[in-house]
Design an enzyme around this catalytic site. Structure first.
Site, short mmCIF file in Angstrom:
data_model
loop_
_atom_site.label_atom_id
_atom_site.label_comp_id
_atom_site.label_asym_id
_atom_site.label_seq_id
_atom_site.Cartn_x
_atom_site.Cartn_y
_atom_site.Cartn_z
N TYR A 282 40.79 40.13 48.92
CA TYR A 282 40.40 39.14 47.91
C TYR A 282 39.44 38.02 48.21
CZ TYR A 282 43.31 41.57 44.37
OH TYR A 282 43.71 42.76 43.78
N ASN B 43 48.31 43.66 36.61
CA ASN B 43 47.68 44.38 35.70
C ASN B 43 48.73 44.48 34.36
OD1 ASN B 43 44.98 45.10 37.10
ND2 ASN B 43 46.01 47.02 37.74
N HIS C 296 37.07 44.94 38.13
CA HIS C 296 37.58 43.92 37.17
C HIS C 296 36.19 43.13 36.65
CE1 HIS C 296 41.96 44.68 37.36
NE2 HIS C 296 41.36 45.08 38.67
C1 HEM Z 1 40.05 42.23 41.45
C2 HEM Z 1 40.58 44.61 45.62
C3 HEM Z 1 44.80 46.42 43.98
C4 HEM Z 1 44.55 43.85 40.28
C5 HEM Z 1 39.91 42.80 42.57
C6 HEM Z 1 38.55 42.42 43.30
C7 HEM Z 1 38.80 43.09 44.59
C8 HEM Z 1 40.05 43.90 44.53
C9 HEM Z 1 37.86 43.27 45.72
C10 HEM Z 1 37.45 41.67 43.23
C11 HEM Z 1 37.88 40.14 43.30
C12 HEM Z 1 36.68 39.08 43.07
O1 HEM Z 1 35.78 39.49 43.00
O2 HEM Z 1 37.32 37.94 42.73
C13 HEM Z 1 41.80 45.29 45.35
C14 HEM Z 1 42.11 46.31 46.62
C15 HEM Z 1 43.49 46.91 46.12
C16 HEM Z 1 43.55 46.29 44.69
C17 HEM Z 1 41.57 46.39 47.92
C18 HEM Z 1 44.23 47.93 46.75
C19 HEM Z 1 44.37 47.94 48.13
C20 HEM Z 1 45.00 46.11 42.92
C21 HEM Z 1 46.12 46.18 42.16
C22 HEM Z 1 46.23 45.31 41.05
C23 HEM Z 1 44.88 44.83 41.03
C24 HEM Z 1 47.45 47.15 42.37
C25 HEM Z 1 47.23 44.94 40.05
C26 HEM Z 1 48.46 44.58 40.26
C27 HEM Z 1 43.42 43.09 40.19
C28 HEM Z 1 42.88 42.19 39.29
C29 HEM Z 1 41.52 41.57 39.67
C30 HEM Z 1 41.02 42.50 40.64
C31 HEM Z 1 43.62 41.74 37.98
C32 HEM Z 1 40.68 40.92 38.82
C33 HEM Z 1 41.00 39.27 39.03
C34 HEM Z 1 40.01 38.64 38.33
O3 HEM Z 1 40.25 38.36 37.17
O4 HEM Z 1 39.30 37.72 38.75
N1 HEM Z 1 40.67 43.72 43.56
N2 HEM Z 1 42.70 45.45 44.35
N3 HEM Z 1 44.22 45.02 42.25
N4 HEM Z 1 42.50 43.29 41.33
FE1 HEM Z 1 42.43 44.18 42.68
#
Ligand code: HEM
Length: 529
Positions: A357, A147, A69
């Site tokens: 996160y 999402n 992202h």
């Molecule tokens: C961002 C991990 C699944 C939605 C991120 C980040 C990580 C991460 C490490 C970066 C966060 C940051 O640097 O601030 C994971 C892991 C997942 C997973 C380990 C599964 C085990 C999902 C799912 C969704 C999702 C299922 C949707 C519902 C998002 C969104 C962001 C994000 C929207 C961006 C947040 C922002 O705008 O700062 N995720 N994620 N992720 N993830 Fe996930």
């Protein structure tokens, strides 16, 4: 409480006006055009403080980008509660304060994003879109990190790094590669439902204002008596939904690769504030053996006819960020950030995410990331946590003895809060195992989704899949066709036929995600809403 001294520091020296440039030590800068040199042809000198400060800060202007992202846009706004969940009062299901009264407003910040590529990648790529909302509630922050699509590729958090590696660029060539993606997917049938959405026009939302949002994972709501229900969240855009064909996306990308950021920013600047309605689906907190899927499996939709969408409020985005970096880049969302009246479910993905996160944010932004204004709650914060890189204030209670950064204390420290409603205390029992869930049912909902698509959406889906699969290893193609057939015989047959007639020699760029040479499906993207 920490006192803000910034106002008392506004005094100016006699050489300054309101417009005078200073360095970060507050020294007025008299010459911002030339560094100090021996004569006007150099060499430069090392005691050149202004120059060295300026250039060394510049050298550190970037922080690590999000591991996923990376590319995003953000906006401020508010949430307004309807004071109802469908026909019921919210207190039946949750004691979370932000939902209880009709018209109650809670300030919030949203970040929309694309997942796979980096900070400056095109916003036209086939990719899920992030839809993360930070609510600054009176009980502290609530983050709903969702999402645009309502389901996900995998159901166990241990697979997230593998899935992301397969979709990110090849570690050698640094090119995204459809063969690597389908090598993973063809061995991972639970992804078929998400792939069906992703390769259809739903994989390229036209912009951020005209897309849905969803929390994807299952949470719990807890009421005053400590009773819980399972809950899923969905955002519906009042602007209608609009998706792009591959060809339309390519045309936009040729002229503008920032179109979604621009669209959001300009709409808000001209007062055309985008709005979304928030809906929930509610299910009793049980295993539900009567369903042909597991309610905690995030690769599944909860059928709307059994679990209706209940409106709970609306969100309005009405203010652009003042500074992209301090707000959009440094904002940090997490699935663990819940308020009283909300809880986690046993959804294994949600539990893995909840660790990930804040872990990444301590690295990406720094251990004191919660002190930054964009992340800090808009209410009293009083902790015993001290120190760490870039601590710039002490989150100290108003009557707290500053010497007492521990608890318990008789001489002036912070005290635990009183328990409001009854605590929710789920009973958990079982052997500790490493096993997948029983009701996997990997293909049925993917087939249903395929059959719900309109004709032009099916056509696009097939063309995009065939374009991406055609240059792949034949073993991958065979496995994929088998799985499409298990979703729906017509779906599998059409991909198989397409591959027979496709030009598999066109491997020049092995463009992923349906892109290269895509013949557009016959009909145009239509607005829905
Ligand atoms: C961002 C991990 C699944 C939605 C991120 C980040 C990580 C991460 C490490 C970066 C966060 C940051 O640097 O601030 C994971 C892991 C997942 C997973 C380990 C599964 C085990 C999902 C799912 C969704 C999702 C299922 C949707 C519902 C998002 C969104 C962001 C994000 C929207 C961006 C947040 C922002 O705008 O700062 N995720 N994620 N992720 N993830 Fe996930």
């Amino acid at each position: 409480m920490e006192k803000d001294h910034s106002a008392s520091n506004q005094k100016k020296s006699e050489f300054e006006s309101d417009e005078t440039l200073t360095n970060r030590q507050g020294h007025p800068v008299t010459n911002n055009q030339n560094m100090r040199t021996v004569g006007n042809r150099g060499p430069a000198t090392l005691e050149n403080y202004d120059f060295i400060e300026k250039i060394s800060h510049f050298d550190r202007e970037r922080i690590p980008e999000r591991v996923v992202h990376g590319r995003g846009a953000g906006a401020h706004g508010y949430f307004e509660a309807y004071g109802k969940v469908g026909e019921e009062h919210p207190s039946k299901y949750t004691r979370a304060k932000l939902f209880q009264e009709e018209g109650k407003q809670t300030p919030l910040f949203v970040r929309f994003s694309t997942v796979i590529h980096g900070t400056h990648s095109p916003e036209t790529l086939r990719d899920p879109r992030g839809f993360a909302v930070k609510f600054y509630t009176e009980d502290g922050n609530w983050d709903l990190v969702g999402n645009n699509l309502k389901i996900f590729f995998i159901r166990d958090a241990i697979k997230f790094p593998d899935f992301i590696h397969a979709f990110k660029p090849d570690p050698v060539t640094n090119l995204q590669d459809g063969e690597r993606q389908f090598d993973f997917i063809s061995n991972y049938p639970e992804a078929m439902h998400m792939i069906t959405f992703l390769f259809s026009p739903w994989g390229i939302p036209a912009n951020y204002r005209q897309m849905q949002g969803s929390g994807v994972n299952t949470y719990r709501w807890v009421n005053e008596e400590g009773k819980a229900v399972l809950v899923k969240y969905h955002w519906e855009p009042k602007q209608g939904i609009k998706n792009l064909t591959q060809k339309e996306a390519a045309e936009i990308q040729a002229k503008n690769f920032n179109h979604a950021t621009q669209d959001l920013y300009e709409a808000i600047e001209k007062g055309d504030y985008p709005e979304w309605e928030l809906f929930v689906q509610i299910m009793s907190d049980e295993e539900h053996p009567e369903l042909d899927f597991d309610p905690l499996d995030d690769t599944k939709l909860w059928p709307e006819n059994q679990f209706p969408w209940l409106p709970v409020g609306k969100m309005v985005l009405n203010r652009n960020p003042k500074d992209y970096f301090s707000e959009v880049e440094q904002v940090a969302f997490g699935t663990g950030v819940l308020v009283d009246g909300m809880d986690f479910s046993d959804d294994k993905m949600l539990q893995g995410r909840t660790f990930s996160y804040s872990d990444t944010q301590r690295y990406r932004v720094g251990p004191n990331y919660l002190q930054l204004p964009i992340n800090s709650p808009k209410k009293r914060v009083a902790t015993n946590q001290r120190g760490g890189q870039m601590q710039y204030k002490v989150d100290i209670g108003e009557n707290q003895n500053p010497h007492i950064n521990y608890e318990p204390s008789t001489i002036g420290g912070l005290k635990e809060a009183e328990q409001g409603g009854k605590e929710h205390t789920p009973h958990v029992e079982g052997s500790i195992v490493r096993e997948s869930i029983d009701r996997q049912n990997n293909f049925k909902q993917a087939g249903d989704t395929y059959n719900h698509f309109e004709g032009w959406e099916k056509d696009e889906l097939i063309v995009n899949l065939v374009n991406t699969l055609a240059p792949c290893d034949e073993r991958i193609q065979t496995k994929m066709v088998e799985m499409f057939k298990q979703c729906d015989p017509d779906y599998g047959r059409r991909v198989e036929e397409g591959l027979k007639h496709a030009d598999s020699s066109n491997t020049s760029s092995r463009e992923p995600m349906g892109a290269e040479g895509a013949e557009d499906a016959p009909r145009k993207a239509e607005e829905k809403g």
